[in-house]
Design an enzyme around this catalytic site. Sequence first.
Site, PDB file in Angstrom:
ATOM      1  N   ASN A 119      50.592   5.568  -8.329  1.00 59.47           N
ATOM      2  CA  ASN A 119      50.448   5.739  -6.880  1.00 59.47           C
ATOM      3  C   ASN A 119      49.850   4.466  -6.279  1.00 59.47           C
ATOM      4  O   ASN A 119      48.897   3.920  -6.823  1.00 59.47           O
ATOM      5  CB  ASN A 119      49.555   6.955  -6.603  1.00 59.47           C
ATOM      6  CG  ASN A 119      49.120   7.075  -5.147  1.00 59.47           C
ATOM      7  OD1 ASN A 119      47.989   7.431  -4.873  1.00 59.47           O
ATOM      8  ND2 ASN A 119      50.002   6.782  -4.226  1.00 59.47           N
ATOM      9  N   HIS A 152      46.059   6.344  -9.089  1.00 63.08           N
ATOM     10  CA  HIS A 152      46.063   5.466  -7.920  1.00 63.08           C
ATOM     11  C   HIS A 152      45.348   4.182  -8.344  1.00 63.08           C
ATOM     12  O   HIS A 152      44.173   4.232  -8.706  1.00 63.08           O
ATOM     13  CB  HIS A 152      45.344   6.156  -6.753  1.00 63.08           C
ATOM     14  CG  HIS A 152      45.398   5.363  -5.484  1.00 63.08           C
ATOM     15  ND1 HIS A 152      44.906   5.838  -4.291  1.00 63.08           N
ATOM     16  CD2 HIS A 152      45.892   4.133  -5.215  1.00 63.08           C
ATOM     17  CE1 HIS A 152      45.092   4.930  -3.342  1.00 63.08           C
ATOM     18  NE2 HIS A 152      45.691   3.887  -3.874  1.00 63.08           N
ATOM     19  N   GLN A 202      47.516  20.673  -3.883  1.00 61.56           N
ATOM     20  CA  GLN A 202      46.355  19.906  -4.327  1.00 61.56           C
ATOM     21  C   GLN A 202      45.066  20.587  -3.885  1.00 61.56           C
ATOM     22  O   GLN A 202      44.970  21.061  -2.747  1.00 61.56           O
ATOM     23  CB  GLN A 202      46.395  18.479  -3.792  1.00 61.56           C
ATOM     24  CG  GLN A 202      45.470  17.588  -4.612  1.00 61.56           C
ATOM     25  CD  GLN A 202      45.209  16.247  -4.002  1.00 61.56           C
ATOM     26  OE1 GLN A 202      44.944  16.134  -2.809  1.00 61.56           O
ATOM     27  NE2 GLN A 202      45.256  15.200  -4.811  1.00 61.56           N
ATOM     28  N   ASP A 237      51.035   1.522  -2.801  1.00 65.62           N
ATOM     29  CA  ASP A 237      51.924   0.460  -2.303  1.00 65.62           C
ATOM     30  C   ASP A 237      53.403   0.692  -2.579  1.00 65.62           C
ATOM     31  O   ASP A 237      54.133  -0.255  -2.893  1.00 65.62           O
ATOM     32  CB  ASP A 237      51.505  -0.908  -2.878  1.00 65.62           C
ATOM     33  CG  ASP A 237      50.177  -1.379  -2.318  1.00 65.62           C
ATOM     34  OD1 ASP A 237      49.630  -0.686  -1.440  1.00 65.62           O
ATOM     35  OD2 ASP A 237      49.698  -2.428  -2.772  1.00 65.62           O
ATOM     36  N   MET A 277      48.658  14.134   1.630  1.00 67.28           N
ATOM     37  CA  MET A 277      48.034  13.412   2.736  1.00 67.28           C
ATOM     38  C   MET A 277      47.175  14.382   3.516  1.00 67.28           C
ATOM     39  O   MET A 277      47.682  15.432   3.930  1.00 67.28           O
ATOM     40  CB  MET A 277      49.101  12.850   3.676  1.00 67.28           C
ATOM     41  CG  MET A 277      49.786  11.628   3.135  1.00 67.28           C
ATOM     42  SD  MET A 277      51.279  11.256   4.037  1.00 67.28           S
ATOM     43  CE  MET A 277      52.487  12.149   3.067  1.00 67.28           C
ATOM     44  N   VAL A 278      45.929  14.048   3.714  1.00 65.15           N
ATOM     45  CA  VAL A 278      45.022  14.938   4.451  1.00 65.15           C
ATOM     46  C   VAL A 278      45.696  15.324   5.770  1.00 65.15           C
ATOM     47  O   VAL A 278      46.139  14.449   6.510  1.00 65.15           O
ATOM     48  CB  VAL A 278      43.675  14.231   4.748  1.00 65.15           C
ATOM     49  CG1 VAL A 278      42.734  15.167   5.502  1.00 65.15           C
ATOM     50  CG2 VAL A 278      43.039  13.771   3.461  1.00 65.15           C
ATOM     51  N   CYS A 287      40.274  11.276  -3.554  1.00 57.29           N
ATOM     52  CA  CYS A 287      39.954  11.161  -2.127  1.00 57.29           C
ATOM     53  C   CYS A 287      38.613  10.443  -1.944  1.00 57.29           C
ATOM     54  O   CYS A 287      37.592  10.893  -2.463  1.00 57.29           O
ATOM     55  CB  CYS A 287      39.891  12.551  -1.501  1.00 57.29           C
ATOM     56  SG  CYS A 287      39.308  12.521   0.197  1.00 57.29           S
ATOM     57  N   ARG A 315      51.380   6.567   2.111  1.00 55.99           N
ATOM     58  CA  ARG A 315      51.488   5.960   3.452  1.00 55.99           C
ATOM     59  C   ARG A 315      52.938   5.586   3.757  1.00 55.99           C
ATOM     60  O   ARG A 315      53.403   5.743   4.883  1.00 55.99           O
ATOM     61  CB  ARG A 315      50.617   4.705   3.537  1.00 55.99           C
ATOM     62  CG  ARG A 315      49.144   5.001   3.741  1.00 55.99           C
ATOM     63  CD  ARG A 315      48.349   3.713   3.773  1.00 55.99           C
ATOM     64  NE  ARG A 315      48.463   2.958   2.528  1.00 55.99           N
ATOM     65  CZ  ARG A 315      48.393   1.644   2.416  1.00 55.99           C
ATOM     66  NH1 ARG A 315      48.233   0.893   3.485  1.00 55.99           N
ATOM     67  NH2 ARG A 315      48.497   1.042   1.240  1.00 55.99           N
ATOM     68  N   LYS A 359      44.828  13.808 -10.126  1.00 50.03           N
ATOM     69  CA  LYS A 359      45.155  12.532  -9.480  1.00 50.03           C
ATOM     70  C   LYS A 359      43.856  11.753  -9.353  1.00 50.03           C
ATOM     71  O   LYS A 359      42.936  12.193  -8.654  1.00 50.03           O
ATOM     72  CB  LYS A 359      45.779  12.782  -8.108  1.00 50.03           C
ATOM     73  CG  LYS A 359      46.160  11.524  -7.359  1.00 50.03           C
ATOM     74  CD  LYS A 359      46.938  11.868  -6.090  1.00 50.03           C
ATOM     75  CE  LYS A 359      47.352  10.623  -5.337  1.00 50.03           C
ATOM     76  NZ  LYS A 359      46.226   9.921  -4.719  1.00 50.03           N
TER      77      LYS A 359
END
EC number: 1.3.1.-
Lengths: 344, 151
Positions: free
Chosen positions: A224, A188, A90, A226, A37-38, A119, A249, A160
């Site tokens: 990746n 993702h 990453q 949900d 996560m950024v 991203c 998230r 990813k």
Amino acid sequence: MNTQDELPHSLIPEPRRRNDPLQLLLNGKTTTIAGPMVRYSKLPFRQLVRDYNTDIVYSPMILAREFVRNSNARLFDFSTNYKDTPLVVQVGVNNVTDLLKFVEMVAPYVDAIGINCGCPIREQVREGIGCALIYNEELLIDMVHAVKRKYGDKLRLETKIRIHDDLQRTLKLCLNLCSVGVDWLTIHGRTKVTRSSQPVKLDAIKFLTTGIHEKYPDKPVVANGDCFHLDDVKRIQEYTGVQGVMAVRGILANPALFAGYDKCPWSCIERFWYYAIEFGGLPYQLIQHHLFCMLENMNISKDLIKEMMNAKSLPQLLDWFDDHFYLKRYTDSNFGETEEIPYR
Amino acid sequence: MSEVERHNVLMKPQTLDSVTGEVLVRKSTGKQRIRKGQTVEQYNEQLYQYFQVEKGPMQTPEGWMSQDVMNASEKNDLSLKQNRLVLLNWAYKMYYLGEWDKCDKYCLHLKDLFGPYNLGKKKIQKEMEELDYMIEKCQLKVVAKQLQDNL
């Protein structure tokens, strides 16, 4: 520094592999993964999710260009410790040269390196970083090939990716990545422009996983998108046939997700405070945001959360918690064990 | 050029020098930007700094903070935020643990150390205000504890 002071190559440590993520992904159980996560996947948060059944943890994306050129960037971007394993760092990168330098500097301290090809942030995409790489297949394959040619099995390398509108294009990319030795793929199930409010395309992940396994039966694939509850791990794994499930998230809001908690337990708050103070180095705004996400997940009243967001510094924030809750310190008995919110 | 083509051109950087990693990128306006490369000498300097001086990334295991570490850290360049932050962390830890008397004294000490660098810079001003806040709260809590002990 004179050229005669150059560091002899023998003094550069070899890549480390204390815990091999590939072996975890191949052990037959569904591997649970906290994704990058950024800004947010820094050491205190990584340690927190490890306390709650997370098998593999990612760092936030680190820009290779900055890391290899600037010691201040290194200090800000990456800190670790001996418990921070298995760790995948990453990297955001747009050329082979910077990637090889980055790998040389980081590999001795991590268990794997992952190339960010997912991203969608415009500033990064414009630089050819992140999701741009799935549209620049040749460069991405060159980068993976260059790293694996140099390090082989000494270093684990992951990519990813997001999906294209044309899934055949994504499948071709995945197969090409496998052919140059990528150790595993994380997919993702959204395109570059799919909003996170749109459901993840599990059909796409299933199609790609099947296609990859037809040609490379032992190549692990991670899904990746949900994953918000432990039930989602089972559902996603069973539907897509992947070896691991990554939450992003979901785990930001509930770091205990993989331990089966439907809502963030209070113990996460106590442990996060402890790790943030004990490890240091986390900017105040990030600490506040982590706590905001967790409290929101616990359904604490909006007015109370609003009040918390008014705290302007770490001591003020700590005082706010002590004023409203019984916040245990690590020296207290039953520290980090309470599930319910201990209101004052 | 179609929207899709334009989109893809924007996202493909061009490597100009594979030794230094010099890259050409295009901005959304179509303007070209060169991201400068790093010479072998510059990279070797970074390798030396990183592996020999910094000894790799910062390692912060549980219990890494101590008075000795802080004494040594005081000798670093305190005009740099990250060096001041290491010292502030020690104050946060005492505040978190409720060691009010020790925290009060340490914050006063940090105010003396940071003072010469507080030349109207907003960031340092914020740190000084944070130290003032902790000093005030610690002193109140010390007094409150004394009153409670005397009861």
